[in-house]
Write an enzyme that holds these catalytic residues in place. Structure first.
Site, PDB file in Angstrom:
ATOM      1  N   LYS A   1     -57.658  29.573   3.465  1.00  0.00           N
ATOM      2  CA  LYS A   1     -58.363  30.853   3.309  1.00  0.00           C
ATOM      3  C   LYS A   1     -59.118  30.889   1.989  1.00  0.00           C
ATOM      4  O   LYS A   1     -60.077  31.634   1.836  1.00  0.00           O
ATOM      5  CB  LYS A   1     -57.337  31.996   3.251  1.00  0.00           C
ATOM      6  CG  LYS A   1     -56.508  32.182   4.496  1.00  0.00           C
ATOM      7  CD  LYS A   1     -55.351  33.142   4.214  1.00  0.00           C
ATOM      8  CE  LYS A   1     -54.377  33.164   5.355  1.00  0.00           C
ATOM      9  NZ  LYS A   1     -53.136  33.888   5.070  1.00  0.00           N
TER      10      LYS A   1
ATOM     11  N   LYS B   1     -56.833  20.585   2.767  1.00  0.00           N
ATOM     12  CA  LYS B   1     -56.271  21.443   3.808  1.00  0.00           C
ATOM     13  C   LYS B   1     -57.247  22.566   4.176  1.00  0.00           C
ATOM     14  O   LYS B   1     -57.934  23.086   3.299  1.00  0.00           O
ATOM     15  CB  LYS B   1     -54.986  22.049   3.224  1.00  0.00           C
ATOM     16  CG  LYS B   1     -54.043  22.669   4.198  1.00  0.00           C
ATOM     17  CD  LYS B   1     -52.835  23.235   3.460  1.00  0.00           C
ATOM     18  CE  LYS B   1     -53.219  24.407   2.581  1.00  0.00           C
ATOM     19  NZ  LYS B   1     -52.101  25.168   2.038  1.00  0.00           N
TER      20      LYS B   1
ATOM     21  N   LYS C   1     -52.026  26.543  -7.059  1.00  0.00           N
ATOM     22  CA  LYS C   1     -52.600  27.891  -7.133  1.00  0.00           C
ATOM     23  C   LYS C   1     -52.854  28.326  -8.570  1.00  0.00           C
ATOM     24  O   LYS C   1     -53.838  29.003  -8.855  1.00  0.00           O
ATOM     25  CB  LYS C   1     -51.673  28.902  -6.450  1.00  0.00           C
ATOM     26  CG  LYS C   1     -51.776  28.844  -4.938  1.00  0.00           C
ATOM     27  CD  LYS C   1     -51.239  30.101  -4.295  1.00  0.00           C
ATOM     28  CE  LYS C   1     -51.360  30.036  -2.791  1.00  0.00           C
ATOM     29  NZ  LYS C   1     -50.616  31.081  -2.109  1.00  0.00           N
TER      30      LYS C   1
HETATM   31  P1  TYM Z   1     -49.679  31.318   4.646  1.00  0.00           P
HETATM   32  O1  TYM Z   1     -50.002  32.752   4.788  1.00  0.00           O
HETATM   33  O2  TYM Z   1     -50.428  30.515   3.629  1.00  0.00           O
HETATM   34  O3  TYM Z   1     -49.850  30.570   6.030  1.00  0.00           O
HETATM   35  C1  TYM Z   1     -49.230  31.064   7.190  1.00  0.00           C
HETATM   36  C2  TYM Z   1     -48.739  29.907   8.036  1.00  0.00           C
HETATM   37  O4  TYM Z   1     -49.850  29.061   8.384  1.00  0.00           O
HETATM   38  C3  TYM Z   1     -49.549  27.709   8.046  1.00  0.00           C
HETATM   39  N1  TYM Z   1     -50.791  27.033   7.618  1.00  0.00           N
HETATM   40  C4  TYM Z   1     -51.244  25.891   8.143  1.00  0.00           C
HETATM   41  N2  TYM Z   1     -50.752  25.098   9.122  1.00  0.00           N
HETATM   42  C5  TYM Z   1     -51.473  23.991   9.438  1.00  0.00           C
HETATM   43  N3  TYM Z   1     -52.648  23.668   8.824  1.00  0.00           N
HETATM   44  C6  TYM Z   1     -53.170  24.428   7.840  1.00  0.00           C
HETATM   45  N4  TYM Z   1     -54.322  24.113   7.261  1.00  0.00           N
HETATM   46  C7  TYM Z   1     -52.460  25.605   7.458  1.00  0.00           C
HETATM   47  N5  TYM Z   1     -52.681  26.584   6.548  1.00  0.00           N
HETATM   48  C8  TYM Z   1     -51.649  27.444   6.661  1.00  0.00           C
HETATM   49  C9  TYM Z   1     -48.561  27.802   6.894  1.00  0.00           C
HETATM   50  O5  TYM Z   1     -47.786  26.626   6.777  1.00  0.00           O
HETATM   51  C10 TYM Z   1     -47.736  28.997   7.303  1.00  0.00           C
HETATM   52  O6  TYM Z   1     -46.708  28.621   8.203  1.00  0.00           O
HETATM   53  N6  TYM Z   1     -45.494  31.258   1.945  1.00  0.00           N
HETATM   54  C11 TYM Z   1     -46.000  31.423   3.295  1.00  0.00           C
HETATM   55  C12 TYM Z   1     -45.658  32.770   3.926  1.00  0.00           C
HETATM   56  C13 TYM Z   1     -44.212  33.128   3.904  1.00  0.00           C
HETATM   57  C14 TYM Z   1     -43.208  32.581   4.735  1.00  0.00           C
HETATM   58  C15 TYM Z   1     -42.017  33.273   4.381  1.00  0.00           C
HETATM   59  C16 TYM Z   1     -43.201  31.591   5.700  1.00  0.00           C
HETATM   60  C17 TYM Z   1     -43.634  34.080   3.133  1.00  0.00           C
HETATM   61  N7  TYM Z   1     -42.311  34.171   3.409  1.00  0.00           N
HETATM   62  C18 TYM Z   1     -40.785  32.975   4.986  1.00  0.00           C
HETATM   63  C19 TYM Z   1     -41.970  31.300   6.320  1.00  0.00           C
HETATM   64  C20 TYM Z   1     -40.795  31.982   5.960  1.00  0.00           C
HETATM   65  C21 TYM Z   1     -47.516  31.301   3.231  1.00  0.00           C
HETATM   66  O7  TYM Z   1     -48.121  31.461   2.212  1.00  0.00           O
HETATM   67  O8  TYM Z   1     -48.101  31.122   4.421  1.00  0.00           O
END
Ligand code: TYM
Length: 344
Positions: free
Chosen positions: A198, A195, A112
């Site tokens: 967004k 991947k 990032k």
């Molecule tokens: P975020 O917002 O990027 O994504 C949310 C969830 O979607 C999953 N994900 C994917 N799974 C499969 N293929 C993909 N291409 C893909 N893109 C995203 C992510 O693995 C995630 O589960 N840091 C985290 C948010 C967070 C969090 C937490 C998660 C904050 N605190 C505590 C678990 C526990 C994030 O940026 O997810």
């Protein structure tokens, strides 16, 4: 006692198929046998610049996606992170437990921040410490996520272990990541080695949960493929559980589309490979379009309906925050006591 599940999704717009198959759909499934907290992580979102009006709309969008996918706001707790101050408070404590060397290893920060590392916010750097606080402020034991969050959860485990060791106490649980389903890492439709994300500038790289049936069809029809016919079950190893890495490397787009089909149709990859062995991409894509529209259409429609009713969504988030706070406050208080903070 029921196990306690926590997970979060960032309100950064354009929720996509990867978020759904890798995470949100699994959130729904865990509700039956676990106590679940699902959080819209707005504090994490502001580690990079967010337009305030858009952030508010995106927060409601994630909450709407949770509801539309089937999370029951009475049994589970749906809320946004900034409404429960324990997250930020415990994150500060974890900034003091976590080590600079640990954070320097985080691949997501490197991706990032990129070449503009010196210009990245310090929030982005300590982002994983806040994630640990999200989970441990509820003493959650299980965390459903996509594959890309695995390293962050390992850090959460390290923080809990160090805290417990430093104070000679068995206080925080050592969390278990729950990474399951046939699509734990959904790849871009334009490039099977990246991947689905967004932040990809091309909207054709992802299927957004609010896409119309026409948009879904167009994106799948334009998805990158290769000139060969589709592979069969021989492409799998470990008793049909894993794609042979050499074959996946040679045909990432084919395996990505097949895995999406498997996940959406709730079949194993091995059976999908059996069904389409030797087929041409054009006929397979028609089937994938129909399936995607059938599964995602109702979710997208329900999201649109809910987003047009912000009063309802805000009510769900407010109620969730109150319930989340009731769990978090006593745990934070205990942590303060362990640290030696005086309380009034
Ligand atoms: P975020 O917002 O990027 O994504 C949310 C969830 O979607 C999953 N994900 C994917 N799974 C499969 N293929 C993909 N291409 C893909 N893109 C995203 C992510 O693995 C995630 O589960 N840091 C985290 C948010 C967070 C969090 C937490 C998660 C904050 N605190 C505590 C678990 C526990 C994030 O940026 O997810």
């Amino acid at each position: 006692m029921k196990r306690r599940v926590f997970s979060g999704v960032q309100p950064t717009g354009d929720l996509h198929l990867g978020n759904y198959l890798g995470a949100i759909r699994n959130f729904v499934r865990l509700q039956n046998d676990s106590e679940c907290l699902y959080c819209v992580v707005d504090l994490h979102a502001v580690t990079v610049w967010q337009e305030p009006m858009k952030l508010a709309a995106n927060t409601r969008e994630v909450a709407a996606a949770f509801l539309a996918a089937g999370i029951n706001p009475t049994n589970s707790i749906i809320f946004n992170q900034s409404q429960v101050s324990a997250h930020a408070e415990l994150a500060w404590v974890f900034n003091c437990v976590s080590r600079v060397g640990w954070l320097n290893r985080m691949t997501q920060f490197k991706e990032k921040a990129g070449k503009r590392r010196e210009n990245a916010s310090t929030g982005l750097y300590v982002y994983p410490n806040l994630m640990a606080a999200d989970i441990l402020t509820y003493k959650a034991t299980h965390v459903p996520v996509g594959e890309d969050q695995k390293q962050h959860l390992e850090l959460t485990r390290d923080i809990a272990i160090k805290f417990n060791n430093d104070f000679g106490i068995d206080f925080f649980p050592i969390v278990e990541p729950l990474i399951f389903g046939e699509a734990t890492r959904v790849m871009s439709l334009r490039d099977g080695t990246n991947k689905m994300s967004k932040s990809d500038p091309s909207d054709y790289s992802r299927i957004n949960l609010t896409d119309s049936p026409d948009a879904i069809a167009q994106k799948i029809r334009k998805a990158k493929t290769d000139p060969e016919a589709l592979p069969g079950p021989a492409a799998l190893i470990n008793e049909g559980k894993e794609i042979d890495p050499d074959q996946e490397k040679a045909r990432p787009e084919a395996f990505n589309l097949l895995s999406i089909y498997a996940a959406l149709s709730e079949q194993s990859l091995v059976s999908v490979l059996g069904q389409f062995e030797g087929a041409q991409f054009s006929s397979f894509k028609n089937k994938l379009v129909d399936l995607s529209v059938e599964k995602l259409g109702p979710i997208g429609n329900e999201m649109q309906r809910l987003m047009a009713d912000p009063g309802y969504v805000d009510g769900v988030l407010k109620d969730g925050a109150m319930r989340a706070n009731t769990i978090a406050e006593p745990i934070l208080k205990e942590a303060h006591k362990i640290l030696g903070f005086l309380s009034t």
